[in-house]
Design an enzyme around this catalytic site. Structure first.
Site, PDB file in Angstrom:
ATOM      1  N   PRO A 184      64.872 -82.712  75.344  1.00 42.62           N
ATOM      2  CA  PRO A 184      65.513 -83.243  74.280  1.00 42.62           C
ATOM      3  C   PRO A 184      65.753 -84.742  74.344  1.00 42.62           C
ATOM      4  O   PRO A 184      65.695 -85.414  73.319  1.00 42.62           O
ATOM      5  CB  PRO A 184      66.959 -82.664  73.804  1.00 42.62           C
ATOM      6  CG  PRO A 184      66.471 -81.220  74.589  1.00 42.62           C
ATOM      7  CD  PRO A 184      65.672 -81.588  75.866  1.00 42.62           C
ATOM      8  N   ASP A 185      66.045 -85.494  75.658  1.00 43.99           N
ATOM      9  CA  ASP A 185      66.284 -86.739  75.799  1.00 43.99           C
ATOM     10  C   ASP A 185      65.133 -87.465  75.586  1.00 43.99           C
ATOM     11  O   ASP A 185      65.268 -88.248  74.550  1.00 43.99           O
ATOM     12  CB  ASP A 185      66.544 -87.017  77.217  1.00 43.99           C
ATOM     13  CG  ASP A 185      68.146 -86.523  77.474  1.00 43.99           C
ATOM     14  OD1 ASP A 185      68.774 -87.337  77.241  1.00 43.99           O
ATOM     15  OD2 ASP A 185      68.427 -85.316  77.890  1.00 43.99           O
TER      16      ASP A 185
END
Lengths: 426, 404
Positions: A184-185
């Protein structure tokens, strides 16, 4: 010199760890003037601890933390290239004041604190518009600044869980799991680049700034749209299917010779199956009723896997890839770090950028997921040392006098030695 | 972003962020359509060009009621909200003249043809630049427009493999494991969205358009992070470890917990085991990693008795970054997602009303104006006649020769 794409854009960056810093690093690579704000009390956590133990499994070149470990940590040095760095203690009124003087000369403030922290500093959007009415503020918090879970914290791995991505990740028949990275980053990082520029465009058109309130959890959910739709349409919650595909077959990751070497192979059509049987030297399988169409291949997926795996087990992964690709079949080696850095394709495209850092040495770093014909991006400078540009930025951007800068230093507001201050409780 | 849907009716509404941007979308599947979906919801006017038999995603499940109908694919419906849709068979020479006229209209042309195909049909970036030097072409392909693997074939799995994300995911003793869904394709979509916006910023400042080259495999190589850094910077190769966030079986699902220095004591307290706080085996991150099995032997039995959401909320109340595995049902009922109005119900002439995931960010006081995906060829008349000036008669002829 060529005009850089984002020349003239100035970003005040109060993000940390990965998503925010990677976003602003890409903006910096493309020509924006990115000023990263940290403090000795509250370094980017990507800098690691002030007094780490080092050794294997740590963040430092060869496991050696060095004299100032926070300037040698891998994460911070990868994700903060092409930026300047300033130390400002935002818990001190003079730090807040200095921050506001910088805001006056910036287009965008990006932050990734837990929701509410900037407002507690007196630096929420409402405070910033008083300083600069058309400022754009972008918050990259875990779950946005509103709602019952607004104050919740997360990491990439827990976001994969709470966003639904982990529910479809896992070995066939096994438990759901997360990826080997904080996927997700980088997702939020790349989404945020365009989002920030969309807000800039809106400002150009309307003369107004805005507050953009991103939920990293929702950004991750947006990557499994069809999984959500299956539920809202059919009430079905899909589970993990390992390395297989929901449409074509077979698809898998098969062992090759060598240490932990694997090849990913996908067969998307009858033609590709025929081509595979020819490459494997098993023409008899081409019209084998077990594999003659996609339904049959799905039914006999385990058998197909066994046959393919038997063939790859005695072969070199890169040779298998070349042979299959030559026959028009999607195949790729599961590349490890050493392979990635030597990958002829990524190399030819200049994907890796070698950067020399004064305290961490020379290393290759990943670049960007987009290339531009007329305004190429580049790592413009190594990741800054903690507080490397404090004076320069206060003088040139905030317009402070030497006396003011000296005052801030005497008050400890611009301290850049994390060992000289006690850690902040927040 | 329209007034009546504003979160705050008193708020002054502004033009949508990308209002006035015209996008000609020649892509199919996931990557390109996801990029233009984000642009469309942000206010761009996106004309989606589909071959007469439809975007390939129309043939992909899930389908409403498991009925493989071209207007019932959840994948297509999700990825094409807020766009106008026309049909055009790009392989026909008559279509190529039409496309060049649309090139004159567009600020951004986004395409995903095999590298070289457009140029071979006088539709490549050079043609666009000649017609409209201010416009931008974004090409989204598995390996990009140049390089030794340019003509290689890829699927999501293959891109994850060659981008380095596959190798580090999964259990150390098993084969590398794919991240579920189509992560590399969605990631390429986000890269194309941001690439387009960077090029538009430059265009607005200088009047100069350009060609943006997005490679799916470079997206994943940008996302893997640890493998290249491990080998090239730390000089310690990254292997599969599957212990980033240890996951535990709860009473009704799974809970993920990250134990850090500042929350380990709180977690011990939550379990009713404050004695563990001083246990040297679990003193810090590295010791806990070294004693993972012993740790799990203590945590797992406790966790198995707890409802997943209870642990999540209790941990978060103590500022522990806990997670729990949400399936779509959990997301649809999540109080947080509901508070944001993340899921939006859109009506559709074939499927009827369905709930869709929305945008992952709030934008000032304005609400997003989400609109359903176009039916196949829904805007043919609007685009061919009203925009390009073809007569009804010509439209019939084009249809007859199966150009549209």
């Amino acid at each position: 010199m060529t005009h850089m794409a984002l020349e003239g854009l100035r970003v005040l960056d109060v993000t940390h760890v990965w998503a925010g810093p990677m976003c602003t690093r890409m903006l910096g690579d493309m020509g924006a003037d990115v000023i990263k704000v940290e403090s000795a009390r509250r370094m980017d956590t990507g800098r690691g601890e002030a007094n780490p133990r080092g050794g294997p499994g740590s963040l430092y070149p060869d496991g050696i933390p060095g004299e100032r470990p926070w300037n040698r940590a891998s994460h911070v040095n990868e994700r903060n290239r092409s930026k300047r760095d300033i130390c400002l203690d935002l818990t001190h009124p003079r730090g807040v004041e200095a921050f506001k003087r910088l805001v006056e000369h910036c287009d965008v403030v990006v932050e990734s604190f837990r929701s509410g922290v900037m407002a507690r500093f007196g630096l929420g959007y409402r405070d910033l518009v008083k300083v600069k009415p058309d400022i754009i503020m972008v918050s990259l918090s875990s779950q946005g600044s509103t709602g019952p879970e607004a104050s919740y914290g997360s990491f990439g791995a827990t976001l994969e869980q709470t966003a639904g991505l982990a529910s479809v990740t896992g070995y066939l028949g096994g438990d759901p799991t997360t990826s080997g990275t904080f996927f997700p980053d980088p997702v939020v990082a790349v989404l945020s680049v365009g989002t920030i520029l969309a807000a800039i465009r809106q400002r150009q058109q309307t003369g107004r700034g805005t507050y953009v309130d991103m939920s990293q959890r929702e950004a991750t959910t947006s990557l499994i749209g069809e999984t959500i739709m299956d539920y809202t349409m059919n009430g079905r919650a899909q589970g993990p299917i390992g390395n297989r595909d929901r449409v074509f077959a077979p698809q898998g990751v098969y062992r090759c010779t060598g240490d932990d070497m694997w090849i990913a192979i996908s067969i998307r059509s009858d033609e590709e199956w025929s081509a595979l049987t020819r490459v494997m030297g098993e023409p008899g399988l081409e019209h084998d009723p077990r594999f003659s169409d996609v339904l049959a291949r799905r039914t006999h997926h385990d058998q197909a896997d066994a046959i393919i795996g038997h063939w790859t087990a005695t072969r070199d992964a890169f040779s298998v890839m070349e042979e299959l690709q030559a026959a028009g079949i999607p195949a790729g080696v599961a590349e490890q770090g050493s392979h990635l850095l030597a990958d002829p394709h990524l190399k030819a495209r200049g994907f890796w950028e070698t950067v020399t850092h004064p305290e961490a040495g020379t290393a290759p770093f990943l670049s960007r997921p987009f290339q531009f014909s007329k305004t190429p991006g580049a790592t413009r400078r190594h990741a800054p040392l903690l507080g490397e540009h404090t004076e320069e930025v206060l003088r040139e951007v905030a317009g402070m006098s030497d006396t003011e800068i000296a005052e801030l230093a005497a008050l400890g507001v611009t301290e850049n030695d994390p060992r000289a201050v006690a850690a902040s409780p927040d | 972003m329209v007034a009546e849907r504003s979160l705050n009716p008193a708020a002054q509404t502004t033009a949508a962020p990308l209002a006035g941007i015209r996008v000609l979308d020649l892509t199919q599947g996931i990557s390109g359509p996801f990029a233009t979906k984000v642009m469309a919801v942000m206010g761009a006017d996106v004309i989606k060009v589909e071959p007469p038999r439809g975007d390939v995603s129309r043939t992909h499940p899930p389908f409403l009621g498991d009925d493989p109908h071209p207007e019932k694919s959840g994948l297509y419906l999700y990825l094409n909200t807020n766009k106008r849709g026309i049909t055009l068979d790009m392989k026909q020479s008559a279509a190529q003249g039409i496309l060049r006229r649309l090139y004159a209209w567009a600020d951004v042309v986004i395409e995903d043809a095999s590298p070289g195909w457009l140029a071979a049909h006088d539709l490549g970036y050079e043609t666009l630049e000649r017609i409209n030097p201010r416009s931008i072409m974004v090409s989204v392909t598995p390996f990009g427009q140049y390089g030794p693997y340019r003509d290689y074939q890829a699927t999501d799995l293959v891109a994850l493999a060659l981008g380095g994300l596959l190798y580090i995911s999964g259990e150390p003793t098993r084969e590398p494991l794919k991240l579920g869904g189509h992560p590399s394709e969605y990631f390429a979509g986000l890269s194309a969205f941001s690439g387009a916006l960077i090029a538009l910023y430059h265009r607005d400042a200088t009047g100069e358009g350009q060609h943006v080259d997005v490679a799916q495999v470079e997206g994943i190589a940008s996302a893997q992070g640890y493998s290249s850094l491990g080998h090239g910077y730390i000089h310690e190769d990254r292997k599969r470890m599957n212990a980033f966030a240890p996951m535990y079986r709860a009473k009704d699902g799974f809970v993920g917990a990250m134990f850090r220095q500042d929350n380990w004591a709180d977690f011990c307290e939550m379990m009713g085991r404050p004695d563990l706080t001083t246990d040297p085996r679990f003193a810090d991150q590295l010791s806990r990693r070294d004693h993972m099995d012993e740790l799990n032997a203590i945590v797992a039995p406790w966790m198995a008795e707890q409802p997943k959401e209870d642990v999540y909320h209790a941990g978060q109340a103590k500022r522990m970054p806990m997670g729990y595995i949400c399936d779509p049902a959990d997301l649809l009922t999540s109080a947080q997602y509901q508070a944001h109005g993340y899921f939006t119900t859109l009506d559709h002439p074939v499927t009827g009303p369905l709930q869709y995931p929305g945008m992952p960010m709030r934008w000032g006081e304005d609400a997003w104006d989400l609109r359903r995906a176009p039916l196949l060829g829904e805007h043919n008349r609007e685009v061919y006649c009203d925009l390009l000036g073809y007569t009804t008669h010509e439209l019939v002829l084009l249809r007859n020769i199966r150009v549209i």
